[in-house]
Design a protein around this motif. Sequence first.
Motif, PDB file in Angstrom:
ATOM      1  N   THR A 188      -1.249   2.865  -9.800  1.00 47.13           N
ATOM      2  CA  THR A 188      -0.132   3.138 -10.528  1.00 47.13           C
ATOM      3  C   THR A 188       0.963   4.199  -9.853  1.00 47.13           C
ATOM      4  O   THR A 188       2.014   3.741 -10.243  1.00 47.13           O
ATOM      5  CB  THR A 188      -0.222   3.766 -12.144  1.00 47.13           C
ATOM      6  OG1 THR A 188      -1.084   5.129 -11.849  1.00 47.13           O
ATOM      7  CG2 THR A 188      -1.299   2.758 -12.680  1.00 47.13           C
ATOM      8  N   ASN A 189       0.444   5.034  -9.176  1.00 47.23           N
ATOM      9  CA  ASN A 189       1.589   6.071  -8.775  1.00 47.23           C
ATOM     10  C   ASN A 189       2.300   5.486  -7.494  1.00 47.23           C
ATOM     11  O   ASN A 189       1.917   4.804  -6.722  1.00 47.23           O
ATOM     12  CB  ASN A 189       0.932   7.396  -7.978  1.00 47.23           C
ATOM     13  CG  ASN A 189       0.112   8.238  -9.410  1.00 47.23           C
ATOM     14  OD1 ASN A 189       0.591   7.780 -10.461  1.00 47.23           O
ATOM     15  ND2 ASN A 189      -0.680   8.906  -9.142  1.00 47.23           N
ATOM     16  N   LYS A 190       3.523   5.777  -7.453  1.00 47.91           N
ATOM     17  CA  LYS A 190       4.569   5.188  -6.273  1.00 47.91           C
ATOM     18  C   LYS A 190       3.983   5.879  -5.219  1.00 47.91           C
ATOM     19  O   LYS A 190       4.048   5.519  -4.033  1.00 47.91           O
ATOM     20  CB  LYS A 190       5.625   5.367  -6.495  1.00 47.91           C
ATOM     21  CG  LYS A 190       6.588   4.337  -7.525  1.00 47.91           C
ATOM     22  CD  LYS A 190       6.593   3.126  -6.618  1.00 47.91           C
ATOM     23  CE  LYS A 190       7.188   1.956  -7.420  1.00 47.91           C
ATOM     24  NZ  LYS A 190       7.353   0.563  -6.609  1.00 47.91           N
ATOM     25  N   ARG A 191       3.529   7.200  -5.336  1.00 52.43           N
ATOM     26  CA  ARG A 191       3.473   8.216  -3.983  1.00 52.43           C
ATOM     27  C   ARG A 191       2.312   9.078  -4.680  1.00 52.43           C
ATOM     28  O   ARG A 191       2.651   9.769  -5.679  1.00 52.43           O
ATOM     29  CB  ARG A 191       4.533   8.811  -3.555  1.00 52.43           C
ATOM     30  CG  ARG A 191       4.381   9.793  -2.371  1.00 52.43           C
ATOM     31  CD  ARG A 191       5.690  10.219  -1.782  1.00 52.43           C
ATOM     32  NE  ARG A 191       5.873  11.189  -0.526  1.00 52.43           N
ATOM     33  CZ  ARG A 191       5.391  10.760   0.665  1.00 52.43           C
ATOM     34  NH1 ARG A 191       5.483   9.689   0.891  1.00 52.43           N
ATOM     35  NH2 ARG A 191       5.431  11.884   1.535  1.00 52.43           N
ATOM     36  N   GLN A 192       1.282   9.258  -3.844  1.00 52.10           N
ATOM     37  CA  GLN A 192       0.164   9.890  -4.276  1.00 52.10           C
ATOM     38  C   GLN A 192      -0.579  10.544  -2.835  1.00 52.10           C
ATOM     39  O   GLN A 192      -0.662  10.156  -1.973  1.00 52.10           O
ATOM     40  CB  GLN A 192      -0.800   9.117  -4.916  1.00 52.10           C
ATOM     41  CG  GLN A 192      -2.199  10.006  -5.421  1.00 52.10           C
ATOM     42  CD  GLN A 192      -2.976   9.030  -6.395  1.00 52.10           C
ATOM     43  OE1 GLN A 192      -2.497   8.121  -6.990  1.00 52.10           O
ATOM     44  NE2 GLN A 192      -4.328   9.292  -6.318  1.00 52.10           N
ATOM     45  N   ASN A 224       1.552   5.564  -0.568  1.00 50.86           N
ATOM     46  CA  ASN A 224       2.643   4.864  -1.121  1.00 50.86           C
ATOM     47  C   ASN A 224       2.427   3.399  -1.345  1.00 50.86           C
ATOM     48  O   ASN A 224       1.661   2.663  -0.620  1.00 50.86           O
ATOM     49  CB  ASN A 224       3.719   5.002   0.074  1.00 50.86           C
ATOM     50  CG  ASN A 224       4.011   6.286   0.673  1.00 50.86           C
ATOM     51  OD1 ASN A 224       4.432   7.022  -0.238  1.00 50.86           O
ATOM     52  ND2 ASN A 224       4.053   6.464   1.946  1.00 50.86           N
ATOM     53  N   LEU A 225       2.857   3.168  -2.608  1.00 46.80           N
ATOM     54  CA  LEU A 225       2.469   1.651  -3.336  1.00 46.80           C
ATOM     55  C   LEU A 225       3.580   0.859  -2.608  1.00 46.80           C
ATOM     56  O   LEU A 225       4.827   1.079  -2.991  1.00 46.80           O
ATOM     57  CB  LEU A 225       2.479   1.922  -4.569  1.00 46.80           C
ATOM     58  CG  LEU A 225       2.394   0.535  -5.482  1.00 46.80           C
ATOM     59  CD1 LEU A 225       1.047  -0.081  -5.052  1.00 46.80           C
ATOM     60  CD2 LEU A 225       2.487   0.865  -7.031  1.00 46.80           C
ATOM     61  N   ARG A 227       3.296  -2.977  -2.781  1.00 50.53           N
ATOM     62  CA  ARG A 227       3.293  -4.104  -3.882  1.00 50.53           C
ATOM     63  C   ARG A 227       1.898  -3.915  -4.616  1.00 50.53           C
ATOM     64  O   ARG A 227       0.898  -3.175  -4.319  1.00 50.53           O
ATOM     65  CB  ARG A 227       3.167  -5.372  -2.929  1.00 50.53           C
ATOM     66  CG  ARG A 227       4.339  -5.549  -2.170  1.00 50.53           C
ATOM     67  CD  ARG A 227       4.162  -6.632  -1.020  1.00 50.53           C
ATOM     68  NE  ARG A 227       3.845  -8.003  -1.602  1.00 50.53           N
ATOM     69  CZ  ARG A 227       3.422  -9.184  -0.794  1.00 50.53           C
ATOM     70  NH1 ARG A 227       3.398  -9.108   0.461  1.00 50.53           N
ATOM     71  NH2 ARG A 227       3.578 -10.124  -1.459  1.00 50.53           N
ATOM     72  N   LYS A 228       2.022  -4.685  -5.858  1.00 50.32           N
ATOM     73  CA  LYS A 228       0.749  -4.586  -6.655  1.00 50.32           C
ATOM     74  C   LYS A 228       0.752  -5.809  -7.465  1.00 50.32           C
ATOM     75  O   LYS A 228       1.500  -6.538  -7.999  1.00 50.32           O
ATOM     76  CB  LYS A 228       1.269  -3.410  -7.846  1.00 50.32           C
ATOM     77  CG  LYS A 228       0.083  -3.236  -8.797  1.00 50.32           C
ATOM     78  CD  LYS A 228       0.698  -2.215  -9.719  1.00 50.32           C
ATOM     79  CE  LYS A 228      -0.234  -2.090 -10.864  1.00 50.32           C
ATOM     80  NZ  LYS A 228       0.008  -1.033 -11.933  1.00 50.32           N
ATOM     81  N   ASN A 326       5.775  -6.066 -10.907  1.00 53.48           N
ATOM     82  CA  ASN A 326       6.799  -5.163 -10.664  1.00 53.48           C
ATOM     83  C   ASN A 326       6.098  -3.648 -10.816  1.00 53.48           C
ATOM     84  O   ASN A 326       5.262  -3.435 -11.481  1.00 53.48           O
ATOM     85  CB  ASN A 326       8.034  -5.026 -11.636  1.00 53.48           C
ATOM     86  CG  ASN A 326       8.841  -6.465 -11.300  1.00 53.48           C
ATOM     87  OD1 ASN A 326       8.852  -6.915 -10.482  1.00 53.48           O
ATOM     88  ND2 ASN A 326       9.206  -7.016 -12.671  1.00 53.48           N
TER      89      ASN A 326
END
Length: 326
Positions: A188-192, A224-225, A227-228, A326
């Motif tokens: 879920t996190n964009k940046r972790q 860094n995310l 695509r999901k 998204n």
Amino acid sequence: MKMQNDVVPPSSQALAASFVTITEEEAGQRIDNYLLRVCKGVPKSHIYRILRSGEVRVNKGRIDQLYRLEAGDLVRIPPIRIAEKTHTAPVPGAEFRIVHEDSHLLVIDKPAGVAVHGGSGVSYGVIEQLRAARPDAKFLELVHRLDRETSGLLLLAKKRSALTNLHEQMRDGHTDKRYLAAVAGDWTNKRQHVKLPLHKFSTPDGERRVVVQAGGMESHTIFNLLRKWQNFALLEAELKTGRTHQIRVHLASSGFPILGDEKYGDFALNKQLQKADASRGALRRMFLHAYKITFTHPETGKPMTLQAPLPAECDRFLLSLGQAMN
């Protein structure tokens, strides 16, 4: 390396001492590392024994194993008898896709499934094959390593000065290495940031393994995310430290194993992906790819950023997943 008095190189079965003059390219390395490299086939224990006994001399004087060689040093290497190997198959020369090459550097795009060097049950790897393919190369050494199952950018130095410089950059945190990893789970996190201490050990059969363990080596990866999908995610991994299996263990311990990882992954899922039809998401390798590296060129001092595209099998797998969420 210049030999004096036509003596036989130290890697032979000669019973005469050899004398070598250190060149500019060989300068800067420790005497123990130098001997381990040129006395191929000699056990480490024997190398350190002749160093301790004073049989190795530099400019006619005794030195210890920490002595760093200088250009022009005259090194005496005592007689060394090496047991002759039998049935040793020659290393087949091979070239790999070149991303960049100049007089100081060689950067290749290593395929998955190829070891970077021999050992641990592997007769030879990238470095041995490249040396076999380039017999006239005076110097060729790995700057860093990639796991056998990982594809992507691999740096090699063609000069000792370049090797030393790049090692310093990596040690001081001045290189930026980025990987692409496909993982299972609902990321879920964009940046972790993941900071988990890692402890390295060997299994009874000699296989290297790593676990998260208090008191282990400090380790830091930023994810860094990109695509999901419903059950998967494509991440960019940014290494802040460079521990063995760091990305793989940080992800697995966080509940997001890398697809196709046979050591730390979801083994049942891996089997499903291996058996799947190509159009329905088959994946028969670990999805971890060293796609980008930024560093300073050791000779020019200019910043360099190099990239290697995702291998075709990884691209096909992502396409099979359909439209990203998204």
